[in-house]
Design an enzyme around this catalytic site. Structure first.
Site, PDB file in Angstrom:
ATOM      1  CD  GLU A  73      -3.272  -0.070   0.401  1.00 37.00           C
ATOM      2  OE1 GLU A  73      -4.206   0.409   1.056  1.00 37.00           O
ATOM      3  OE2 GLU A  73      -3.180   0.040  -0.837  1.00 37.00           O
ATOM      4  CB  THR A 103      -5.210   9.025  -1.914  1.00 31.44           C
ATOM      5  OG1 THR A 103      -5.902   7.896  -2.453  1.00 31.44           O
ATOM      6  CG2 THR A 103      -4.900   8.759  -0.446  1.00 31.44           C
TER       7      THR A 103
END
Length: 292
Positions: free
Chosen positions: A120, A169
């Site tokens: 991630e 994000t």
């Protein structure tokens, strides 16, 4: 060859910013791996054209490196990138489980949480586990800063509505306030505790109430065209609670099984009223990654 499936996830759940997550029964990513001298990556499925195949820029490349498990890896995307449904986490979790099996590393699902979180980090720059934990463990998960994760089984109906917009994000992070008032802090803690109790009881009413968040969700909702109308439409159709899924743009609703279809329809229509196309997944709390 080993093939594994890992589910879409929803992180934060309103009151549990960077801490809570839940696995969805669908959609999901499927990852197939074969031993190789060096890692290579192929991608197909939803949004494949936007996903890099360079192992140094792809989450599964980082997972293969962390496990010292080079492989030819094929990712079949069922979870669209930039959806707020843990797209990169699904790939990372499926790859971790498949490579662990292929190379007989012997790691437990809990052991693989920090490994998948390293994947991630390729996307977000930080090794967040709030999506990879539910993708690996299933159910409702609570992660801690020491890489620990707790998973709670829950039986709840959910609707995840994905609009045809993109929220980065980075933008979603930048709008999060740097500080909160004591009143907002107290309210958030109370809501998070209510949500956790609701998950333990599989009580959609408690979980719905616990989704409320006076700090992060209002800020991120401003980035999602039509959010207010979609939330109102879902609640009117029988949802017990609504929030932004992860960084967005997906919107997550909790409901009773008999209300799921009507909630899904109203959420899609709510986005349509704002001039935004959308699709809704009538889903539920699901299991974690599995070898197929």
């Amino acid at each position: 060859m080993v093939t594994a499936r890992a589910p879409a996830t929803s992180a934060n759940l309103g009151s549990g910013f960077d801490t809570f997550g839940v696995a969805l029964s669908h959609p999901a990513d499927t990852v197939s791996v074969e031993r190789a001298a060096e890692t290579t990556i192929e991608v197909s499925g939803a949004g494949a054209e936007f996903i890099p195949t360079d192992p140094e820029r792809n989450v599964v490349g980082a997972v293969a490196d962390a496990l010292d498990a080079p492989a030819h890896i094929h990712i079949d995307k069922g979870v669209r990138p930039s959806s707020g449904l843990g797209s990169s986490a699904a790939s990372a979790a499926a790859a971790a489980v498949a490579l662990n099996e292929l190379y007989d590393r012997g790691y437990s699902r809990h052991d693989l949480v920090p490994v998948a979180a390293e994947g991630e980090a390729v996307v977000s720059g930080e090794a967040h586990a709030d999506n990879v934990a539910p993708a690996l463990l299933g159910g409702f998960t609570i992660v801690r800063s020491d890489d620990g994760a707790t998973s709670i089984a829950a039986d709840l109906s959910l609707v995840a509505c994905l609009p045809e917009v993109v929220v980065s994000t980075r933008d979603a992070r930048e709008v999060v306030p740097d500080s909160v008032s004591m009143a907002d802090h107290v309210e958030t803690v109370g809501n998070a505790a209510t949500l956790t109790a609701g998950m333990c009881r599989s009580d959609s009413r408690l979980v719905g109430r616990g989704l409320d968040d006076p700090v992060v969700t209002p800020a991120r909702a401003e980035l999602i065209t039509g959010y207010a109308g979609v939330r109102e439409a879902a609640l009117a159709a029988g949802a017990t609670g609504v929030t932004v899924s992860g960084a967005g743009p997906s919107v997550l609703a909790v409901c009773e099984p008999g209300e799921r279809r009507s909630v899904a329809i109203e959420m899609v229509e709510g986005f349509a009223d704002a001039g935004v196309g959308a699709r809704a997944y009538q889903t539920a709390v699901g299991d974690g990654a599995t070898v197929l």
